[in-house]
Write an enzyme that holds these catalytic residues in place. Structure first.
Site, PDB file in Angstrom:
ATOM      1  N   ASN A   6       0.855  -1.194   0.000  1.00 51.72           N
ATOM      2  CA  ASN A   6       0.000   0.000   0.000  1.00 51.72           C
ATOM      3  C   ASN A   6       0.893   1.247   0.000  1.00 51.72           C
ATOM      4  OD1 ASN A   6      -1.835   2.008   0.499  1.00 51.72           O
ATOM      5  ND2 ASN A   6      -2.409   1.289   2.559  1.00 51.72           N
ATOM      6  N   LYS A   8       0.030   4.302  -0.353  1.00 56.93           N
ATOM      7  CA  LYS A   8      -0.654   5.476   0.202  1.00 56.93           C
ATOM      8  C   LYS A   8      -0.397   6.697  -0.709  1.00 56.93           C
ATOM      9  CE  LYS A   8      -0.353   3.288   4.650  1.00 56.93           C
ATOM     10  NZ  LYS A   8      -0.306   3.367   6.097  1.00 56.93           N
ATOM     11  N   HIS A  93      -9.614   0.877   4.896  1.00 55.70           N
ATOM     12  CA  HIS A  93      -8.339   1.089   5.588  1.00 55.70           C
ATOM     13  C   HIS A  93      -8.566   2.068   6.748  1.00 55.70           C
ATOM     14  CE1 HIS A  93      -4.280   2.485   6.424  1.00 55.70           C
ATOM     15  NE2 HIS A  93      -3.846   1.372   5.837  1.00 55.70           N
ATOM     16  N   GLU A  95      -7.045   4.548   7.747  1.00 57.25           N
ATOM     17  CA  GLU A  95      -6.891   5.974   7.413  1.00 57.25           C
ATOM     18  C   GLU A  95      -8.152   6.507   6.711  1.00 57.25           C
ATOM     19  OE1 GLU A  95      -3.128   5.450   5.449  1.00 57.25           O
ATOM     20  OE2 GLU A  95      -2.261   4.959   7.400  1.00 57.25           O
ATOM     21  N   GLU A 172      -5.317  -5.064  10.680  1.00 53.96           N
ATOM     22  CA  GLU A 172      -4.296  -4.035  10.854  1.00 53.96           C
ATOM     23  C   GLU A 172      -4.578  -3.260  12.140  1.00 53.96           C
ATOM     24  OE1 GLU A 172      -2.294  -2.850   6.921  1.00 53.96           O
ATOM     25  OE2 GLU A 172      -4.112  -1.672   7.083  1.00 53.96           O
ATOM     26  N   GLY A 178       2.417   2.233  10.626  1.00 50.73           N
ATOM     27  CA  GLY A 178       3.372   3.325  10.440  1.00 50.73           C
ATOM     28  C   GLY A 178       4.100   3.743  11.703  1.00 50.73           C
ATOM     29  N   SER A 219       3.399  -2.185  10.329  1.00 49.77           N
ATOM     30  CA  SER A 219       4.851  -2.180  10.507  1.00 49.77           C
ATOM     31  C   SER A 219       5.535  -3.491  10.108  1.00 49.77           C
ATOM     32  CB  SER A 219       5.211  -1.783  11.947  1.00 49.77           C
ATOM     33  OG  SER A 219       4.808  -0.460  12.211  1.00 49.77           O
TER      34      SER A 219
HETATM   35  P1  PGA Z   1       2.793   0.204   7.633  1.00 51.13           P
HETATM   36  O1  PGA Z   1       1.333   0.426   6.972  1.00 51.13           O
HETATM   37  O2  PGA Z   1       3.343  -1.064   7.062  1.00 51.13           O
HETATM   38  O3  PGA Z   1       3.567   1.426   7.259  1.00 51.13           O
HETATM   39  O4  PGA Z   1       2.568   0.085   9.104  1.00 51.13           O
HETATM   40  C1  PGA Z   1       0.451  -0.637   6.778  1.00 51.13           C
HETATM   41  C2  PGA Z   1      -0.834  -0.153   6.170  1.00 51.13           C
HETATM   42  O5  PGA Z   1      -1.286   0.944   6.495  1.00 51.13           O
HETATM   43  O6  PGA Z   1      -1.434  -0.852   5.341  1.00 51.13           O
END
Ligand code: PGA
Length: 259
Positions: A6, A8, A93, A95, A172, A178, A219
């Site tokens: 992803n 983003k 997601h 976000e 997640e 992140g 992560s």
């Molecule tokens: P990350 O993001 O690997 O940077 O933690 C995962 C995601 O948001 O799908």
């Protein structure tokens, strides 16, 4: 195994080109049944489609609208993604839920639209740190799953079977996205096990044998992927930050290849 990257709203044009070039060079092990998918921002769809056309790597969108078309300024339909050559879409997601107020009901509608269009949806679920600290994460995440799949539960048995054959779930935990804070292997295993049981209770299917994979995201990197992907109820990873680093992402793909 499914390894999903992803991107983003991150890479600029040059970085996106470099990522696609690295992905197009990816050679899976000969006995691999690992699926690799990247999720670029919409402005790179056509570039992704061209770069990946002759490879085994697929691409998808980070979101789609629930309606098939119309006056929805700034939005992209599932059909548009499909027509550009996309095969997947990430839905719900955290976000999107946090910054764009997406609810389970809305995510549920998007899942149906994606399925009807022939896109493979990755339904994201996960608890916040606050919920985890209250020890209500199991209930919270399972309720999110149930509510997001309410429309799938109402489908005719035939349509539901087809839907479940396309659906992918990603667990997640929001506090792990992140942040560099990965959920412990025990916590990941327990949550995935709980989600498998919930899917069994909701749809009467045995998973993952019945084909609904559950990915872990939060992560994931090339150093922790082997342990996470080694857990039995984990069918792959949804990778954010590390998907922007070609070497790290390809290492994760190679680790998944051997599982
Ligand atoms: P990350 O993001 O690997 O940077 O933690 C995962 C995601 O948001 O799908």
């Amino acid at each position: 195994m499914i390894i999903a990257g992803n991107w983003k709203m991150n890479p600029d044009h040059q970085a996106a080109e470099a990522l696609l070039e690295a992905l197009s060079d990816y050679t899976p092990a000969s006995d691999s049944n690992c699926e690799i998918v990247c999720f670029p921002p919409a402005c790179y769809f056509s570039m992704a489609n061209q770069a990946l056309a002759k490879t085994g790597v697929r691409w998808g969108a980070q979101n789609c609208h629930q309606e098939s078309g119309g006056a929805y300024t700034g939005e992209i339909s599932a059909q548009m993604i499909k027509e550009q050559g996309g095969a997947w879409v990430i839905l719900g997601h955290s976000e999107r839920r946090q910054y764009f107020a997406e609810t389970d009901a809305l995510v549920g509608q998007k899942i149906v639209t994606a399925l009807q269009t022939g896109l493979r949806p990755i339904l994201c679920v996960g608890e916040s740190e606050e919920v985890r600290n209250k020890h209500s994460h199991d209930n919270f995440v399972q309720s999110q799953l149930e509510a997001s799949l309410e429309l799938v539960a109402q489908m005719s048995p035939d349509a539901q079977k087809k839907a479940l054959a396309q659906l992918v779930i990603a667990y997640e935990p929001v506090w792990a996205i992140g942040t560099g804070k990965v959920a412990s292997l025990l916590d990941i295993e327990a949550m995935h096990q709980g989600l498998l049981q919930k899917m069994e209770a909701l749809f009467g299917v045995q998973l993952p044998e019945a084909g609904v994979p559950i990915l872990y995201g939060g992560s994931v990197n090339d150093a922790n992927a082997a342990d996470i992907l080694g857990l039995k109820p984990v069918s792959g990873a949804l990778v954010g930050g590390a998907s922007l680093k070609p070497d790290a992402f390809l290492s994760i793909c190679h680790i998944a290849d051997k599982k």
